[in-house]
Design an enzyme around this catalytic site. Structure first.
Site, short mmCIF file in Angstrom:
data_model
loop_
_atom_site.label_atom_id
_atom_site.label_comp_id
_atom_site.label_asym_id
_atom_site.label_seq_id
_atom_site.Cartn_x
_atom_site.Cartn_y
_atom_site.Cartn_z
N ARG A 164 -11.95 34.63 43.55
CA ARG A 164 -11.60 34.17 42.28
C ARG A 164 -10.33 32.57 42.36
O ARG A 164 -9.96 32.49 42.59
CB ARG A 164 -10.43 35.21 41.78
CG ARG A 164 -10.22 35.19 40.19
CD ARG A 164 -9.20 36.01 39.64
NE ARG A 164 -8.38 36.99 40.28
CZ ARG A 164 -7.40 37.49 39.55
NH1 ARG A 164 -8.08 37.68 38.15
NH2 ARG A 164 -6.88 38.10 40.34
N ASP A 446 2.16 40.88 39.29
CA ASP A 446 1.12 39.69 39.83
C ASP A 446 1.55 38.98 38.53
O ASP A 446 2.68 39.28 37.45
CB ASP A 446 -0.20 39.61 40.39
CG ASP A 446 -1.25 39.81 39.62
OD1 ASP A 446 -0.56 40.38 38.01
OD2 ASP A 446 -2.31 40.74 39.33
#
Length: 528
Positions: A164, A446
């Site tokens: 990613r 996160d």
């Protein structure tokens, strides 16, 4: 590499750490520059279009399915066939690109590992370059880590790699092309693809990617054109790249068919990125006086707007012969407390059981200790089948109103406000110190979950509906009063991070009149 060997028009503004010369070669930098020169103007135009759309939403516009793309939604088409390595994705583990995480994730028993340069990674220069080095070695199976008397290396059988890169909104400030910062996403993608595409093809598993933060099919089309140019430049057959799009913005939910269509030669399906999706809803309707979500803990996958989004994604993917991958449960194993750990494991089982029963082909976990638990739930439904793409869910009918059914609005509690402030300070402080995935209160936080924390606090202050269950209005003064108390708790927990600075940043973000589009934008400027 010497200064004289850097291609013309390229400027590096950071020192090269040991091993970086394997990644930042003149040829690789020239490849990134080629991508930048071809696509930077379009990237900026699309970011400007985001801003214009946000202004219309702030003025009261409501999103809907696009009339101009009706033919795509109603058309009879599918994505290109999937390669064997992407047929089975029942459990995918995700995490940052530090050396230990990479080895443990590859060895975890998951079908796939998404190596993350984005939300679970602080994008300082060392992390980005060392992450590229780590993946370079892992793909060639030379990666080794000696730590605390233990040796970490890859097993014979490892997970399929997906990568990613950063989203379109983020820059890489340490690399300038013709005096401009390059896109963080093109930097991450370009370096990885240049060095590893042929090696992955030779090994029969890649190159595969995850694409974050897209808000429209036009942004997906830009990625598709990047893939076409990248493959042509390196002489790699078109369609070799496969990419899964994270549907983690509420605007993208209205364009899922169109996103798959834009990437159809390179598509590997869609993923329900639930935490950023919640943040996106708060961000896009922040000025709507009728919008106000309850405590974060109340916004589960079973509330109306989240359930509608998850089922529509599933139906859309399978109609187009594309994988539908479920999102992340933030729960993690809890050491030294068997009772709490049992509850956490039950939560993981229920989350993955719902996804598997609905028809999803796989789901995410954030910790190697959760792979077997999640796998059991998917195997219980799928058996030996690699996926259930044939489960088309014709029974699902989702309208624009369903996607915008923002309930529940209550309760909003002082405990919920305090948790948002505590998590925000804790995470921001850790992020500034280089850690982008942080266990906080037995959850893996996160950037996506931290975004919920700071945006909810801001929106509760701004909204007339931001009222605690005891009748008190959430105000900027109340937030400011709680911040030092929660800062003290974070410091007393023994956690490491730049928490005083984080508290100052959180206060500005939560109490200022203007809403910052992404918390990582100002934070990135604080990094070296």
């Amino acid at each position: 590499m010497t200064t004289s060997s850097i291609p013309q028009g390229i400027t590096l503004t950071a020192p090269l750490q040991p091993g970086a010369d394997r990644i930042l070669t003149p040829e690789a930098l020239a490849f990134v520059a080629t991508l930048h020169r071809a696509f930077e103007t379009r990237r900026q135009e699309l970011l400007a279009a985001r801003g214009a759309r946000t202004a219309r939403l702030d003025a009261g516009e409501r999103p809907d399915f696009l009339p101009e793309t009706r033919a795509v939604r109603e058309g009879d088409w599918t994505i290109a066939p999937l390669p064997p390595a992407l047929q089975r994705r029942r459990v995918e583990i995700t995490g940052p690109v530090d050396r230990k995480m990479i080895i443990n994730a590859f060895n975890s028993g998951a079908d796939s590992y998404m190596a993350d340069f984005e939300d679970s990674n602080t994008p300082n220069w060392d992390n980005q370059i060392q992450g590229q080095i780590n993946l370079f070695e892992a793909i060639r199976r030379t990666i080794v880590l000696e730590q605390n008397g233990k040796t970490y290396k890859l097993n014979d059988q490892v997970a399929t790699l997906q990568v990613r890169p950063r989203g379109w909104h983020l820059d890489e400030k340490h690399l300038l092309v013709d005096g401009q910062r390059v896109s963080g996403g093109l930097f991450d993608f370009g370096l990885f693809f240049f060095h590893n595409a042929r090696e992955l093809i030779a090994r029969g598993a890649g190159p595969f990617f995850y694409l974050p933060k897209l808000e429209s099919h036009l942004e997906a089309r830009l990625w598709n054109d990047v893939f076409v140019l990248a493959q042509n430049t390196l002489g790699i057959p078109q369609g070799t790249i496969k990419a899964t799009v994270l549907v983690e913005t509420i605007l993208a939910a209205f364009e899922m068919d169109e996103i798959l269509y834009a990437l159809r030669e390179h598509s590997a399906g869609l993923n329900a990125g639930r935490w950023d999706y919640i943040f996106s809803a708060i961000k896009k309707f922040k000025r709507d006086r009728d919008f106000c979500l309850a405590d974060r803990a109340q916004i589960t996958m079973n509330v109306p707007f989240m359930r509608a989004y998850a089922l529509l994604l599933l139906k859309t993917c399978h109609q187009r012969h594309a994988p539908a991958i479920g999102g992340m449960s933030a729960l993690i194993p809890i050491k030294n407390d068997p009772e709490k750990n049992a509850r956490a494991m039950d939560g993981i089982r229920l989350d993955k059981r719902r996804d598997a029963t609905d028809g999803y082909d796989g789901g995410w976990v954030a910790h190697p200790g959760l792979v077997s638990v999640a796998m059991e739930e998917f195997v219980a439904v799928l058996g030996e089948a690699p996926n259930q793409i044939g489960k088309t869910r014709e029974d699902v009918q989702v309208t624009a109103a369903d996607l915008l059914d923002f309930r529940p609005e209550a309760p909003i509690t002082e405990a919920g406000l305090r948790n948002n402030i505590n998590v925000g300070i804790h995470y921001l402080g850790a992020w500034l110190s280089g850690s982008g995935a942080v266990p906080i209160h037995n959850l893996m936080e996160d950037a996506a979950t931290a975004e919920i924390s700071r945006s909810q606090a801001w929106q509760w202050v701004q909204s007339p509906k931001g009222v605690l269950d005891d009748g008190r209005k959430v105000t900027a003064d109340l937030v400011r009063a709680i911040i030092p108390e929660e800062l003290a708790k974070v410091k007393a927990s023994g956690a490491e991070g730049q928490f005083d600075k984080a508290a100052q940043i959180f206060e500005r973000m939560a109490t200022g009149q203007e809403f910052m589009e992404f918390l990582t934008l100002p934070l990135y400027e604080e990094l070296s």
